[in-house]
Design an enzyme around this catalytic site. Structure first.
Site, PDB file in Angstrom:
ATOM      1  CG  ASP A  49     -10.803 -13.152   7.240  1.00 11.72           C
ATOM      2  OD1 ASP A  49      -9.982 -12.315   7.651  1.00 11.72           O
ATOM      3  OD2 ASP A  49     -11.705 -12.900   6.411  1.00 11.72           O
ATOM      4  CD  GLU A  74      -9.746 -10.241  11.135  1.00 14.60           C
ATOM      5  OE1 GLU A  74      -9.168  -9.210  10.771  1.00 14.60           O
ATOM      6  OE2 GLU A  74     -10.452 -10.927  10.370  1.00 14.60           O
ATOM      7  CG  ASP A 122      -6.218  -6.686   7.637  1.00 10.36           C
ATOM      8  OD1 ASP A 122      -6.137  -6.625   6.402  1.00 10.36           O
ATOM      9  OD2 ASP A 122      -6.814  -7.588   8.227  1.00 10.36           O
TER      10      ASP A 122
END
Length: 926
Positions: free
Chosen positions: A701, A726, A808
């Site tokens: 992340d 990410e 998201d």
């Protein structure tokens, strides 16, 4: 070139000979004029008026005119020679132009200006010649006038006037000579300058010579007027002198023209020499280039030999490695064969033990059956005895009224009562006999008890079809359904057999998995096996349920659809229920479920051959306590860090570590990964997740928050099967629309992957953003200027993880949702192209797209598309997009009228396997 030089030299020789002839003619004319002048002087001194002298003078004048004509002819010949020389020069210039491009570029402008000025000079020459013709006509008219008045003034003695005339003529000659000298000096000066300035000054010199000629002409006219007024006897002399002056002017003009031509020839020779020098330099450069080429060839040969040697060594190493691998494979195969043989032997032994157990059971059943038969015979004998007894009592009627001697006495208080007691069922058996049918419930129990028993082999007594087997009551007869098996050696053998059967089933399952699995390359953390298809196994609201308990039962369905990898939510206890604000990293009791539920869910995924990616948040961590400054910057749990684990430039949490190596996450303390103890603790925690929980890889992340080199260290230490980072960044927009060129955006993602040493892949955010606009009839966006896909997929496909939505962008957050009506077009694109595709849970299970996506996955697996497959784009216009992926798949998006038969350079026999109309169509090679 030599031929052109030869022609130029020959032309120059002709011009020189003609120039000499003109000079010789000029000398002859001067000698004749001198003779005439001497004769005129002698005539004046003697004051003879003989008309023969006048005739002689006229004949000399005619001869002078003839010589002037011949001089003009010579001049015309010289002009022709000059024109020929110019033609030769032009021919040579053409050859030079064809030979050397550089000379053409340098001489083109000068040549054009030279031709223009030369044309202008020729026009001026023609004008001068016309003016000379007019001057000659004026001179003839003047000669006629002088001839008319010569008879009247020949008798006068004007010696001093003749001397004045001679002086004036000398002055005119001197002025002409000075003018010629001036013109020659200017021409010489002009040759030192460029072609344009030379031609301009030549024009000025010619104009000045014309002016000098006009001045001399005016002086001659004045002299003639003076002679007309005062000299009548010297008309022939003045005529000759005027003719001589005109001839001399013509000769001077010719000499100037010849000088200009010679200067031009010298200039051309200079240019020729310069061109030759350039040619020699070019030859020298060519020789040097040949030498360099030879050296390069030698080096190339040497390098090729070295490469060949290294390739040979590498080939030998590969052969050795292949032999070692083959030997290892043989050993493994041999061990597998031995294991199979052992398993088969075990199975055979188990079968033999099972047969023995069956035989023992059968013998026990036979013994039980024999006992029941003996018992039934005993009951039959008893029944017969009772019947006989009753028969005897019936025949003895005399005793019928007796108290204790009758049947009733016998039945109520006699021997039967003693035998039967108070059991009503036995009395019923005596009254009705054991001839009733077996109850249905008893038949079911007998069938269950007899399942798995082999048939009787021998020794069975066949009963007659019409004979009914007489059995006693269920309570009095031994029954296999209700009998308890004794704990003896037979039951032990049966238990051992069950254990062996269980081991055999496990071994067969393992071997079937190994044989059914596709042979792939060794996995790399940046690519996985190359054939990975990932499912994001949660959304933003999954924490509201016992998610591990809900996700585990779907493992079989997920695996059957062709998905190879599932991405789990963050496992750690978190301030936010979604898991992206972790606190105590070793506490895995989160909103998604307990640690045991997580382990069971991961194990269920592994049982169905699914890899599990853990979502780890390494950039930030939430503190458990406040520090001395009143800020939450002291961590708890097993990893009890202090402010020294937080970057010093964090604007909110008063860290005392080193400066940050990336961007800030403002909601929680940003961890300082440059600290050795931090990296050591994180590596230990990730190894614990691998070994204790069973995670196979990572989804990392917010990797923008720290340097990719730290990610490389974590991945190398934990050896995941697959890792995804990410790296989220904004695309370039212009006027509210996404820009066509997104090279800068994808370059930033590629730079991060480079920083990890290629140990991690990254989400292809570039491709997602371009698909948003391209699928609205702007398919031209799906090709970059180099003819490749426009996202990370086009530059580094093996490290590109393509997706349409995640927790998201979609779900209940909806920060950047993909167009709902274009979802299947998007999946048709990412599931048929290189890279590693990710499917969102909501689309797969909640939007009703499971079957359509499964069909695309099947096509991808059937045609062998993987993360490194090649892409050849045939069309990318407003109407649609067509591309070939690998060797076996062609796909089309949009309403473009196209099929493989319309593509000339597409080989093979193609069959349409999926057709969704104007959305997408897919063909695979037969």
């Amino acid at each position: 070139m030599q031929r052109s030089l030869f022609k130029g030299n020959r032309c120059e020789g002709n011009r020189a000979s003609k120039t000499a002839a003109v000079e010789e003619g000029g000398k002859n004319v001067e000698e004749a004029l001198n003779e005439l002048v001497k004769e005129a002087d002698e005539g004046l001194s003697d004051q003879k008026t003989d008309t023969d002298d006048v005739v002689a003078l006229r004949e000399a004048l005619a001869a002078a005119h003839d010589r002037i004509a011949s001089a003009e002819n010579e001049k015309a010949d010289a002009l022709k020679a000059l024109a020929q020389a110019e033609a030769k020069v032009q021919e040579y210039a053409d050859i030079v132009v064809k030979g050397t491009e550089s000379a053409l570029q340098e001489m083109q402008a000068a040549k054009e200006s030279f031709h223009m000025e030369l044309q202008h000079i020729l026009e001026q020459k023609l004008a001068v010649e016309s003016e000379l013709v007019l001057a000659k006509q004026d001179a003839l008219e003047l000669a006629v006038s002088v001839d008319k008045v010569a008879d009247y003034v020949i008798k006068e003695t004007t010696a001093h006037i003749a001397e004045d005339a001679m002086l004036k003529m000398a002055a005119a000659k001197t002025a002409a000579a000075e003018a010629a000298l001036t013109v020659e000096e200017r021409i010489k000066d002009a040759t030192l300058e460029a072609a344009n300035s030379m031609i301009e000054e030549t024009r000025d010199a010619i104009e000045k010579s014309f002016a000098a000629l006009e001045a001399a002409k005016d002086k001659a006219q004045k002299s003639e007027i003076a002679l007309f007024q005062k000299m009548q006897i010297l008309d022939d002399m003045v005529l000759k002198e005027a003719s001589a002056l005109g001839l001399q002017q013509a000769v001077s003009n010719l000499q100037r023209q010849l000088q200009a031509a010679e200067n031009e020839i010298q200039r051309l020779e200079t240019e020729v020499k310069a061109t030759l020098a350039r040619a020699e330099a070019a030859e020298a450069r060519a020789a040097a280039a040949d030498e360099s080429l030879k050296q390069f060839q030698e080096k190339a040969c040497q390098s090729a030999q070295e490469h060949e040697e290294s390739a040979r060594k590498a080939l030998e190493a590969l052969k050795n490695a292949g032999a070692a691998r083959l030997e290892a494979a043989r050993s493994a195969f041999k061990s597998d064969i031995e294991a199979l043989q052992t398993a088969l032997n075990t199975v055979h032994k188990a079968e033999k033990s099972q047969e023995k157990a069956y035989a023992r059971r059968y013998q026990a059943l036979e013994r039980a059956l024999a006992a029941s038969e003996a018992l039934s015979i005993t009951w039959k004998e008893r029944a017969l005895a009772v019947e006989k007894l009753l028969q005897r009592f019936r025949t003895e009627g005399s005793d019928a009224a007796g108290g204790n001697g009758g049947i009733e006495g016998v039945l109520t208080g006699g021997r039967m009562k003693a035998l039967l007691g108070n059991d009503s069922r036995k009395w019923d058996l005596l009254a009705n006999g054991p001839r009733r049918d077996t109850p249905e419930w008893m038949e079911r129990r007998i069938e269950v008890a007899l399942q798995g028993l082999p048939p009787r082999k021998h020794g069975q007594v066949q009963q007659e079809a019409d004979e009914k087997f007489l059995l006693p009551g269920i309570e009095d007869v031994w029954c296999i359904a209700t009998a308890k098996v004794k704990e003896d050696v037979y039951t032990q053998h049966a238990a051992e057999k069950e254990a062996i059967d269980e081991q055999r089933r496990v071994l067969e399952k393992t071997l079937s998995k190994r044989s059914a699995r596709r042979p792939l390359k060794a996995s790399e953390s940046g690519t996985g096996s190359g054939y990975e298809i990932v499912l994001q196994g949660f959304n933003w609201e999954s924490w509201r349920k016992k998610w591990y308990l809900e996700l585990g039962p779907k493992a079989a369905d997920i695996s059957s659809c062709g998905i190879t990898t599932i991405w789990f939510p963050p496992p750690t206890e978190s301030v936010s229920p979604q898991g992206y604000m972790p606190g105590d990293l070793y506490n895995l009791n989160s909103a998604y479920g307990t640690e045991d539920e997580l382990k069971n869910c991961v194990e269920e995924m592994h049982n169905h051959d699914l890899l599990v990616l853990g979502d780890v948040v390494l950039n930030h961590r939430c503190a458990q306590r406040k520090g001395p400054t009143g800020v939450w910057n002291v961590f708890g749990g097993k990893l009890a860090w202090g402010p020294e684990a937080i970057v010093r430039d964090d604007p909110n949490f008063h860290g005392r570590g080193n400066p940050s190596s990336g961007d800030f996450f403002h909601a929680a303390p940003n961890i300082d990964h440059s600290q050795d103890f931090v990296r050591k603790d994180i590596v230990g925690w990730m190894k614990w997740l691998r070994t204790e929980i069973g995670f196979d890889g990572w989804r990392l992340d917010f990797v923008r928050g720290f340097w990719g080199g730290y990610v490389k260290e974590y991945i190398e230490a934990t050896a995941p099967v697959f890792a995804i980072g990410e790296y989220w960044d904004s695309l370039a927009y212009e006027g509210g629309n996404v820009c066509y060129n997104q090279d800068a955006h994808r370059q930033r993602i590629v730079n991060w992957v480079n920083a990890t040493g290629g140990t991690s892949s990254a989400f292809d955010v570039t491709t997602k953003g371009i698909l948003h606009a391209a699928l609205h009839n702007e398919y031209w966006r799906l090709i970059d200027p180099q003819g490749k896909p426009p996202g990370v997929m086009g530059w580094w496909p093996s490290r590109a993880v393509t997706f349409l939505e995640n927790h998201d962008t979609g779900s209940t957050q909806g920060h950047w949702p993909f167009p709902r009506d274009k979802l299947m077009q998007g999946y048709a694109y990412i599931l048929t192209h290189p890279g590693t595709p990710v499917i969102f849970y909501d689309h797969f299970y909640d939007f009703g797209l499971r079957d359509a996506i499964t069909e695309l996955i099947a096509v991808r697996r059937r045609t062998g598309v993987h993360c490194r497959s090649t892409v050849k784009i045939y069309h990318a216009t407003n109407q649609g997009y067509v591309a070939q992926i690998g060797e076996n798949l062609v796909m089309k998006l949009g309403h473009l009228d196209w099929n493989p038969s319309k593509q000339n350079n597409l080989e093979g026999n193609w069959q349409r396997c999926l057709d969704s109309g104007a959305d997408y169509q897919i063909w695979e090679r037969n």
